[in-house]
Design a protein around this motif. Sequence first.
Motif, PDB file in Angstrom:
ATOM      1  N   ASN A  36       1.020  -1.166  -0.008  1.00 19.61           N
ATOM      2  CA  ASN A  36      -0.047   0.093  -0.104  1.00 19.61           C
ATOM      3  C   ASN A  36       0.720   1.329   0.040  1.00 19.61           C
ATOM      4  O   ASN A  36       0.254   2.351  -0.382  1.00 19.61           O
ATOM      5  N   TYR A  39       4.389   3.379  -4.582  1.00 22.45           N
ATOM      6  CA  TYR A  39       3.675   3.788  -5.851  1.00 22.45           C
ATOM      7  C   TYR A  39       4.734   3.988  -6.844  1.00 22.45           C
ATOM      8  O   TYR A  39       5.898   3.591  -6.832  1.00 22.45           O
ATOM      9  N   GLY A  75       2.905  -2.139 -10.934  1.00 21.08           N
ATOM     10  CA  GLY A  75       2.827  -3.781 -11.202  1.00 21.08           C
ATOM     11  C   GLY A  75       3.907  -4.419 -11.983  1.00 21.08           C
ATOM     12  O   GLY A  75       4.420  -5.502 -11.345  1.00 21.08           O
ATOM     13  N   VAL A 100      -1.610  -6.529  -7.476  1.00 22.23           N
ATOM     14  CA  VAL A 100      -1.347  -5.269  -8.056  1.00 22.23           C
ATOM     15  C   VAL A 100      -1.581  -4.975  -9.642  1.00 22.23           C
ATOM     16  O   VAL A 100      -1.278  -4.099  -9.906  1.00 22.23           O
ATOM     17  N   ILE A 103      -2.826  -1.302  -9.969  1.00 19.41           N
ATOM     18  CA  ILE A 103      -2.545  -0.609  -8.778  1.00 19.41           C
ATOM     19  C   ILE A 103      -2.356   0.924  -8.737  1.00 19.41           C
ATOM     20  O   ILE A 103      -2.709   1.799  -8.064  1.00 19.41           O
ATOM     21  N   ASP A 104      -1.917   1.303 -10.046  1.00 18.72           N
ATOM     22  CA  ASP A 104      -1.657   2.686 -10.366  1.00 18.72           C
ATOM     23  C   ASP A 104      -2.778   3.403 -10.055  1.00 18.72           C
ATOM     24  O   ASP A 104      -2.881   4.749 -10.041  1.00 18.72           O
ATOM     25  N   MET A 106      -5.407   2.811  -8.206  1.00 16.88           N
ATOM     26  CA  MET A 106      -6.246   2.611  -6.889  1.00 16.88           C
ATOM     27  C   MET A 106      -5.991   3.829  -5.789  1.00 16.88           C
ATOM     28  O   MET A 106      -5.128   4.386  -5.751  1.00 16.88           O
ATOM     29  N   GLU A 110      -8.420   0.817  -1.489  1.00 19.25           N
ATOM     30  CA  GLU A 110      -8.078  -0.135  -2.235  1.00 19.25           C
ATOM     31  C   GLU A 110      -6.541  -0.823  -1.995  1.00 19.25           C
ATOM     32  O   GLU A 110      -6.353  -1.818  -2.038  1.00 19.25           O
ATOM     33  N   ARG A 111      -5.698   0.061  -1.824  1.00 18.88           N
ATOM     34  CA  ARG A 111      -4.345  -0.320  -1.624  1.00 18.88           C
ATOM     35  C   ARG A 111      -4.421  -1.083  -0.325  1.00 18.88           C
ATOM     36  O   ARG A 111      -3.491  -2.208  -0.224  1.00 18.88           O
ATOM     37  N   ILE A 114      -5.548  -4.264  -0.276  1.00 20.09           N
ATOM     38  CA  ILE A 114      -4.427  -5.224  -0.839  1.00 20.09           C
ATOM     39  C   ILE A 114      -3.420  -5.633   0.271  1.00 20.09           C
ATOM     40  O   ILE A 114      -3.083  -6.932   0.391  1.00 20.09           O
TER      41      ILE A 114
END
Length: 238
Positions: A36, A39, A75, A100, A103-104, A106, A110-111, A114
């Motif tokens: 999470n 980035y 990812g 992932v 994931i960019d 999210m 949401e992160r 995960i």
Amino acid sequence: MLTASKQSTNGYRIESLGKNVYSLEEINYFIYNHINLVYRDFFSDRLFDYIENELELKRLAASLRNIASNSGTTGDFVKYILNESYYYNGRELANISGLVAGIDTMGSAERLKIQGDSYYRAGYFNSALKCYLEILRNIGTEDVSDSFYGRVAYAVGTIYAMMFMGKSANTFFSYAYDLSPDPVYAKACVYMSIISDDDEELLKSIVKYKISDDELDTIRRRVRATRHEIESQDDTAV
């Protein structure tokens, strides 16, 4: 932490964690266990230079730069660098690779889910619980669907059920249903009440979710069958 690759003298500072790491395995441990916080800008020239110069992993650094030059996603980086460390097994890598994807785009909730899901699968239930509860404490602060929050609340209930905390489990199963009226959440309340021998909670669930006599009989049979199977396994073990 045991490391298989070179351990550097100069640490690499991970600002979001407030700590230094000294090996590829430690970098990957951070990525896997704090996804999470990872980035796209984590995979920077500064990281690539550290991997090349301090860890002396020139091929890995070159490959990461190549991913960057081809507009790779977070990812893409995560899957590649985790595969290169040999720190995680195939099942663990498959789990994180699926999580992932995308994931960019999210948000933080949401992160964090995960992260919680990763803890849950690893058996770190208290850590998973902290992630899920933080999401629910901040409900409504992000543009996330009610069904998403329902799944989070259901996950909290499941953990409490595993801890034999029936009333707490039912509180979150009921909350999950209020957020997103999925029959699975309603049945979870009934199951938990029967397993806990809590007639008061059972009556509340029957009334709230309009459980028919046939549905109730089916659930009771399944609970009895499960208990019998568990008892049989215990007898076999003895």
